[in-house]
Write a protein that holds these residues in place. Structure first.
Motif, short mmCIF file in Angstrom:
data_model
loop_
_atom_site.label_atom_id
_atom_site.label_comp_id
_atom_site.label_asym_id
_atom_site.label_seq_id
_atom_site.Cartn_x
_atom_site.Cartn_y
_atom_site.Cartn_z
N ARG A 21 0.84 -1.22 0.00
CA ARG A 21 0.00 0.00 0.00
C ARG A 21 0.87 1.26 0.00
O ARG A 21 0.53 2.26 -0.61
CB ARG A 21 -0.97 -0.01 1.19
CG ARG A 21 -2.22 -0.86 0.93
CD ARG A 21 -3.23 -0.78 2.06
NE ARG A 21 -2.74 -1.41 3.27
CZ ARG A 21 -2.80 -2.72 3.50
NH1 ARG A 21 -3.35 -3.54 2.62
NH2 ARG A 21 -2.31 -3.24 4.63
N VAL A 55 -0.78 -10.75 -5.32
CA VAL A 55 0.35 -10.23 -6.09
C VAL A 55 1.24 -11.43 -6.42
O VAL A 55 1.37 -12.34 -5.59
CB VAL A 55 1.10 -9.17 -5.22
CG1 VAL A 55 2.39 -8.74 -5.86
CG2 VAL A 55 0.18 -7.98 -4.96
N VAL A 88 6.46 -10.46 -4.31
CA VAL A 88 6.46 -10.31 -2.84
C VAL A 88 7.67 -10.99 -2.20
O VAL A 88 8.20 -10.50 -1.20
CB VAL A 88 5.17 -10.84 -2.17
CG1 VAL A 88 4.09 -9.80 -2.15
CG2 VAL A 88 4.66 -12.10 -2.77
N GLN A 100 5.72 -19.31 -1.40
CA GLN A 100 6.28 -18.26 -0.53
C GLN A 100 6.83 -18.86 0.77
O GLN A 100 7.89 -18.46 1.25
CB GLN A 100 5.22 -17.21 -0.19
CG GLN A 100 4.77 -16.37 -1.38
CD GLN A 100 3.67 -15.36 -1.03
OE1 GLN A 100 3.45 -15.03 0.13
NE2 GLN A 100 2.99 -14.86 -2.05
N PHE A 145 -8.75 1.21 13.23
CA PHE A 145 -9.97 1.49 14.00
C PHE A 145 -11.10 0.62 13.48
O PHE A 145 -10.98 -0.05 12.45
CB PHE A 145 -10.37 2.96 13.85
CG PHE A 145 -9.32 3.92 14.34
CD1 PHE A 145 -9.26 4.27 15.68
CD2 PHE A 145 -8.37 4.45 13.47
CE1 PHE A 145 -8.29 5.14 16.14
CE2 PHE A 145 -7.39 5.31 13.91
CZ PHE A 145 -7.35 5.67 15.26
N SER A 199 -10.64 -8.60 21.17
CA SER A 199 -9.18 -8.41 21.09
C SER A 199 -8.46 -8.79 22.38
O SER A 199 -7.41 -9.41 22.35
CB SER A 199 -8.86 -6.96 20.80
OG SER A 199 -9.21 -6.65 19.49
P1 AP5 Z 1 -3.19 -7.45 3.72
O1 AP5 Z 1 -3.04 -6.04 4.04
O2 AP5 Z 1 -2.24 -8.44 4.30
O3 AP5 Z 1 -4.71 -7.86 4.03
P2 AP5 Z 1 -5.40 -9.16 4.66
O4 AP5 Z 1 -4.55 -10.38 4.83
O5 AP5 Z 1 -6.62 -9.31 3.83
O6 AP5 Z 1 -5.61 -8.80 6.09
P3 AP5 Z 1 -6.25 -7.52 6.62
O7 AP5 Z 1 -5.23 -6.44 6.76
O8 AP5 Z 1 -7.47 -7.17 5.81
O9 AP5 Z 1 -6.80 -8.01 8.02
P4 AP5 Z 1 -6.12 -8.23 9.44
O10 AP5 Z 1 -6.16 -9.68 9.76
O11 AP5 Z 1 -4.78 -7.54 9.55
O12 AP5 Z 1 -7.20 -7.50 10.33
P5 AP5 Z 1 -7.11 -6.16 11.23
O13 AP5 Z 1 -6.20 -6.36 12.39
O14 AP5 Z 1 -6.87 -4.96 10.37
O15 AP5 Z 1 -3.15 -7.69 2.13
C1 AP5 Z 1 -3.88 -6.86 1.24
C2 AP5 Z 1 -3.61 -7.30 -0.20
O16 AP5 Z 1 -2.20 -7.19 -0.51
C3 AP5 Z 1 -3.95 -8.77 -0.52
O17 AP5 Z 1 -5.32 -8.93 -0.84
C4 AP5 Z 1 -3.01 -9.03 -1.72
O18 AP5 Z 1 -3.53 -8.47 -2.90
C5 AP5 Z 1 -1.76 -8.26 -1.35
N1 AP5 Z 1 -0.76 -9.08 -0.62
C6 AP5 Z 1 -0.32 -8.87 0.65
N2 AP5 Z 1 0.56 -9.81 1.01
C7 AP5 Z 1 0.71 -10.64 -0.07
C8 AP5 Z 1 1.46 -11.83 -0.31
N3 AP5 Z 1 2.25 -12.34 0.65
N4 AP5 Z 1 1.34 -12.44 -1.51
C9 AP5 Z 1 0.55 -11.92 -2.48
N5 AP5 Z 1 -0.21 -10.81 -2.32
C10 AP5 Z 1 -0.13 -10.17 -1.12
O19 AP5 Z 1 -8.61 -6.14 11.81
C11 AP5 Z 1 -9.72 -5.92 10.98
C12 AP5 Z 1 -10.77 -5.08 11.73
O20 AP5 Z 1 -11.30 -5.84 12.83
C13 AP5 Z 1 -10.25 -3.77 12.34
O21 AP5 Z 1 -11.23 -2.79 12.20
C14 AP5 Z 1 -9.99 -4.11 13.81
O22 AP5 Z 1 -10.19 -2.97 14.63
C15 AP5 Z 1 -11.05 -5.17 14.06
N6 AP5 Z 1 -10.61 -6.23 14.97
C16 AP5 Z 1 -9.43 -6.91 14.90
N7 AP5 Z 1 -9.38 -7.87 15.84
C17 AP5 Z 1 -10.57 -7.80 16.50
C18 AP5 Z 1 -11.14 -8.56 17.58
N8 AP5 Z 1 -10.48 -9.59 18.16
N9 AP5 Z 1 -12.39 -8.24 18.00
C19 AP5 Z 1 -13.08 -7.23 17.41
N10 AP5 Z 1 -12.60 -6.48 16.40
C20 AP5 Z 1 -11.36 -6.77 15.95
#
Ligand code: AP5
Length: 217
Positions: free
Chosen positions: A36, A59, A64, A93, A138, A202
């Motif tokens: 990003r 990707v 990556v 990977q 958030f 969390s």
């Molecule tokens: P990436 O940014 O890694 O996205 P993701 O894996 O889809 O994970 P997220 O960031 O969406 O979720 P998270 O588990 O971190 O949740 P968060 O803590 O934010 O990847 C994005 C894109 O990049 C991919 O689709 C791909 O295209 C590319 N990419 C990246 N790495 C790659 C690779 N290795 N190979 C190929 N392509 C790649 O929490 C989510 C929400 O929930 C927040 O609002 C938070 O406040 C809330 N929350 C969190 N935990 C809790 C809880 N326990 N209770 C209540 N609410 C909670």
């Protein structure tokens, strides 16, 4: 401590990584954040990956893997340990990562698998907002910014990721099930996997983690 955080989109990997970074000082490496940042700066890499990231696809592996190789060869902070978030996401990977880390004599100690269900991740991701400046995470219902649209931590602009809409979340979930589930088995076979129920709030997730680190389960 050398960790990999695995789990579906929205399982809470970034939220947990931020907690562990504050509590234990473990450097956080997120391929999603790196990609990003490249997109924000409109670099040639950012332009190359934009269509994959915004549509919820993966990707290409070679892109990556190169990013991670560069990070590990240039960042001395990693000597203190690391927390990989969003990498590895495919078996290719995972195998390349093992080869790289074995060469560097910094193999993964533990893999934390945050197991969360689809209805929970949809609610979390559709409500998620992120600071454009410092990356603070958030949620409009569970953890909203004190002032709408403004980050509590740095005053930066809080925005919604373009891939956080229901249709793209479903694509990301399908991609995860097809590509990343085998990575869970890969680490299970190595005896490194610890599963945590990430549908809980969390604080409960953090407590489970600390118990794992303290060897309580
Ligand atoms: P990436 O940014 O890694 O996205 P993701 O894996 O889809 O994970 P997220 O960031 O969406 O979720 P998270 O588990 O971190 O949740 P968060 O803590 O934010 O990847 C994005 C894109 O990049 C991919 O689709 C791909 O295209 C590319 N990419 C990246 N790495 C790659 C690779 N290795 N190979 C190929 N392509 C790649 O929490 C989510 C929400 O929930 C927040 O609002 C938070 O406040 C809330 N929350 C969190 N935990 C809790 C809880 N326990 N209770 C209540 N609410 C909670």
């Amino acid at each position: 401590m050398r960790l990999v955080l695995l789990g579906p989109p929205g399982a809470g990997k970034g939220t947990l990584a931020s907690f562990l970074n504050k509590e234990l000082g473990i450097p956080h490496v997120s391929t999603g954040d790196i990609l990003r940042e490249e997109m924000k700066n409109n670099t040639s890499l950012g332009q190359e990956v934009k269509q994959y990231v915004e549509s919820g696809g993966l990707v290409p592996d070679e892109v990556v893997i190169k990013l991670i190789e560069n990070k590990f060869s240039s960042d001395c902070a990693i000597d203190k340990g690391y927390m990989l978030d969003g990498f590895p996401r495919t078996e290719v990977q995972a195998k390349d990562l093992d080869a790289l880390l074995n060469d560097l004599q910094k193999p993964v100690d533990q893999v934390i698998y945050l197991d969360a269900s689809l209805p929970v991740v949809i609610k979390r991701l559709t409500g998620r907002r992120i600071c454009r400046n410092c990356g603070a995470i958030f949620h409009m219902k569970n953890n909203p910014p004190k002032e709408e649209g403004i980050c509590n931590e740095c005053g930066g602009e809080v925005y919604q990721r373009p891939d956080d809409n229901e249709e793209t979340i479903q694509t990301r979930m399908d991609v995860y099930l097809d590509n990343t589930k085998p990575v869970i088995e890969y680490y299970e076979d190595q005896g490194k996997l610890k599963k945590v129920d990430a549908d809980r709030d969390s604080q409960e997730v953090q407590e489970s983690l600390m118990k794992i680190f303290n060897g309580d389960r």
